[in-house]
Design a protein around this motif. Structure first.
Motif, PDB file in Angstrom:
ATOM      1  N   SER A  34       0.805  -1.224   0.000  1.00 33.70           N
ATOM      2  CA  SER A  34       0.000   0.000   0.000  1.00 33.70           C
ATOM      3  C   SER A  34       0.839   1.276   0.000  1.00 33.70           C
ATOM      4  O   SER A  34       0.286   2.375  -0.047  1.00 33.70           O
ATOM      5  N   LEU A  35       2.167   1.143   0.036  1.00 25.48           N
ATOM      6  CA  LEU A  35       3.029   2.329   0.127  1.00 25.48           C
ATOM      7  C   LEU A  35       3.170   3.084  -1.188  1.00 25.48           C
ATOM      8  O   LEU A  35       3.557   4.250  -1.203  1.00 25.48           O
ATOM      9  N   SER A  36       2.865   2.413  -2.298  1.00 23.85           N
ATOM     10  CA  SER A  36       3.002   3.074  -3.590  1.00 23.85           C
ATOM     11  C   SER A  36       2.056   2.419  -4.597  1.00 23.85           C
ATOM     12  O   SER A  36       1.782   1.213  -4.519  1.00 23.85           O
ATOM     13  N   SER A  37       1.563   3.199  -5.549  1.00 25.48           N
ATOM     14  CA  SER A  37       0.733   2.657  -6.628  1.00 25.48           C
ATOM     15  C   SER A  37       1.594   2.046  -7.723  1.00 25.48           C
ATOM     16  O   SER A  37       1.075   1.425  -8.644  1.00 25.48           O
ATOM     17  N   ASP A  38       2.905   2.228  -7.622  1.00 25.72           N
ATOM     18  CA  ASP A  38       3.850   1.687  -8.598  1.00 25.72           C
ATOM     19  C   ASP A  38       4.502   0.441  -8.011  1.00 25.72           C
ATOM     20  O   ASP A  38       5.290   0.531  -7.067  1.00 25.72           O
ATOM     21  N   PRO A  39       4.199  -0.758  -8.557  1.00 27.07           N
ATOM     22  CA  PRO A  39       4.774  -1.988  -7.988  1.00 27.07           C
ATOM     23  C   PRO A  39       6.297  -2.029  -8.049  1.00 27.07           C
ATOM     24  O   PRO A  39       6.934  -2.657  -7.203  1.00 27.07           O
ATOM     25  N   LYS A  40       6.890  -1.348  -9.028  1.00 23.81           N
ATOM     26  CA  LYS A  40       8.354  -1.306  -9.093  1.00 23.81           C
ATOM     27  C   LYS A  40       8.924  -0.567  -7.891  1.00 23.81           C
ATOM     28  O   LYS A  40       9.953  -0.948  -7.338  1.00 23.81           O
ATOM     29  N   GLU A  41       8.232   0.488  -7.474  1.00 20.24           N
ATOM     30  CA  GLU A  41       8.668   1.234  -6.295  1.00 20.24           C
ATOM     31  C   GLU A  41       8.487   0.395  -5.031  1.00 20.24           C
ATOM     32  O   GLU A  41       9.309   0.448  -4.109  1.00 20.24           O
ATOM     33  N   VAL A  42       7.409  -0.405  -5.005  1.00 18.35           N
ATOM     34  CA  VAL A  42       7.206  -1.319  -3.878  1.00 18.35           C
ATOM     35  C   VAL A  42       8.378  -2.285  -3.762  1.00 18.35           C
ATOM     36  O   VAL A  42       8.915  -2.511  -2.674  1.00 18.35           O
ATOM     37  N   LEU A  43       8.811  -2.844  -4.880  1.00 20.36           N
ATOM     38  CA  LEU A  43       9.937  -3.780  -4.879  1.00 20.36           C
ATOM     39  C   LEU A  43      11.230  -3.100  -4.440  1.00 20.36           C
ATOM     40  O   LEU A  43      12.036  -3.690  -3.710  1.00 20.36           O
ATOM     41  N   GLU A  44      11.429  -1.858  -4.857  1.00 22.61           N
ATOM     42  CA  GLU A  44      12.614  -1.108  -4.441  1.00 22.61           C
ATOM     43  C   GLU A  44      12.603  -0.882  -2.932  1.00 22.61           C
ATOM     44  O   GLU A  44      13.638  -1.016  -2.259  1.00 22.61           O
ATOM     45  N   ASN A  45      11.433  -0.560  -2.378  1.00 19.95           N
ATOM     46  CA  ASN A  45      11.312  -0.360  -0.929  1.00 19.95           C
ATOM     47  C   ASN A  45      11.596  -1.650  -0.171  1.00 19.95           C
ATOM     48  O   ASN A  45      12.262  -1.652   0.876  1.00 19.95           O
TER      49      ASN A  45
END
Length: 413
Positions: free
Chosen positions: A326-337
């Motif tokens: 839920s931290l980002s609408s961009d799954p790539k950003e989720v993976l980076e986090n």
């Protein structure tokens, strides 16, 4: 095409798909099942390495059975029925391999033990990974600290009753999983599951799978422990197909071969839309139901829609993974986090975010819709509504239904 989709323990949802859109229904493969009791007896009488059960138990003063919790379909009660003919069940203690899950409910205890629950009730213990005393037995090659419930460590005879089916990051359930994560400490489980973030950790894969290899390494520290395994492979109706017993590793290898006969399902081509059902008891919560998403992805085209169907009877489950999604609408950003720090549950978020990079995740559940939307999952209460919406976006889409998505692994021929 009219279909009935399992939903919850005793419920179902109706679904109508236009014939021109219907790509088929897949289940685990049909196999020939004989008399279940006879199959259990055959395995006990002909162990895959090591002594028979009777020989194994001789001289045992502290016999501990490790059995699966209620989120697994393992027919422990049927094995206990067979063992009741060979030993005094009350002479042993029973440890529920919950891993990081909660303790079983009364309904689940009845499912696990059947008629044996009341007579054995005072000898049954549910592993608590956060609070039980766990003994440090050393480290695996990957540095995982092997902390195991003292009840299992101190026993002079261990009998494992488990089932073997595909697992989305350990390759398969069964065997070594009874220890790790089954009766390991929370810290140990967290260290091991961090390896699930790697792409090599996937269903049906053992060689090169870092999670499986870590579990095998960790077992080396209990090498001297006397262990007798009873490993079951079920058919798609949850009847006993094959049982392998005896040496932990040899019986596991034999059971894996049987599991492939059932759960590795060939398909001719991938579909635009895949409906993957998490049936009871795998529908306990979103955390467990995610396995249906992960298996279903193998049948899905790029930019397709995967629809998980699960009642999620007890809600989200372990909340950490949903918070990360839920931290980002961009799954790539989720993976980076997720790559920056690991906590137990993050591997679930990573596996789901990996799918979201190339596909659309939808879900038919009873969960709060806003909760799912924040996690980049499009929510529905009815499968018909989800299919109608999907076809409005792509009217010539081909739809494949995986009726037992939690354990069915589709593979293109």
């Amino acid at each position: 095409m009219k279909l009935t989709i399992p939903y919850g323990k005793d419920e179902a949802q109706d679904l109508v798909i236009p014939d021109e859109n219907f790509a088929g229904v897949i289940y685990p493969n049909d196999v020939t099942v004989g008399n279940e009791s006879d199959e259990i007896r055959r395995a006990l009488d002909n162990p895959a390495g090591g002594p028979t059960l009777e020989e194994f138990l001789k001289g045992g003063k502290d016999v501990v059975f490790i059995v699966n919790d209620g989120t697994r379909p393992t027919p422990t009660r049927k094995v206990l029925d067979a063992l009741d003919e060979r030993m005094d069940l009350s002479s042993a203690r029973y440890l529920i391999a919950t891993g990081s899950h909660r303790a079983p409910t009364d309904e689940e205890y009845d499912f696990i033990f059947g008629k044996h629950y009341q007579p054995l009730k005072d000898k049954i213990y549910s592993h608590d990974s956060k609070n039980d005393n766990c003994i440090n037995l050393g480290k695996s090659k990957n540095g995982t600290e092997m902390e195991v419930n003292e009840m299992a460590v101190n026993a002079d005879r261990l009998v494992i009753i488990t089932s073997v089916e595909p697992h989305y990051f350990a390759g398969y359930t069964g065997g070594r999983k009874s220890f790790l994560p089954g009766v390991a400490s929370y810290k140990t489980i967290e260290q091991n599951h961090k390896l699930a973030m790697k792409r090599e950790a996937q269903a049906l894969v053992l060689d090169g799978n870092p999670v499986h290899e870590d579990m095998m390494d960790a077992l080396e520290v209990v090498k001297g422990k006397q262990i007798f395994a009873i490993q079951i492979v079920l058919d798609r109706h949850q009847n006993i197909y094959k049982v392998e017993a005896g040496d932990l590793h040899k019986s596991f290898a034999a059971a894996v071969a049987h599991a492939n006969e059932v759960f590795s399902v060939k398909i001719k081509e991938k579909a635009d839309i895949v409906v993957s059902v998490a049936p009871y008891p795998m529908d306990v919560d979103l955390y467990q139901s995610q396995k249906a998403l992960d298996n279903g992805k193998w049948a899905l085209k790029d930019e397709g829609i995967i629809i998980m169907v699960s009642k999620c009877r007890e809600g989200v489950g372990h909340p950490t993974f949903l918070q990360q999604l839920s931290l980002s609408s961009d799954p790539k950003e989720v993976l980076e986090n997720l790559a920056k720090e690991y906590k137990l549950g993050y591997h679930k978020a990573a596996k789901m975010a990996e799918i979201a990079v190339w596909a659309n995740m939808w879900a038919v559940t009873e969960l709060d819709h806003e909760l799912l939307k924040k996690a980049n999952i499009r929510p529905f209460y009815k499968i018909q509504d989800a299919i109608d919406t999907a076809l409005s976006l792509k009217n010539d889409a081909k739809i494949l239904i995986s009726m037992d998505g939690s354990i069915t692994v589709p593979r293109v021929e």
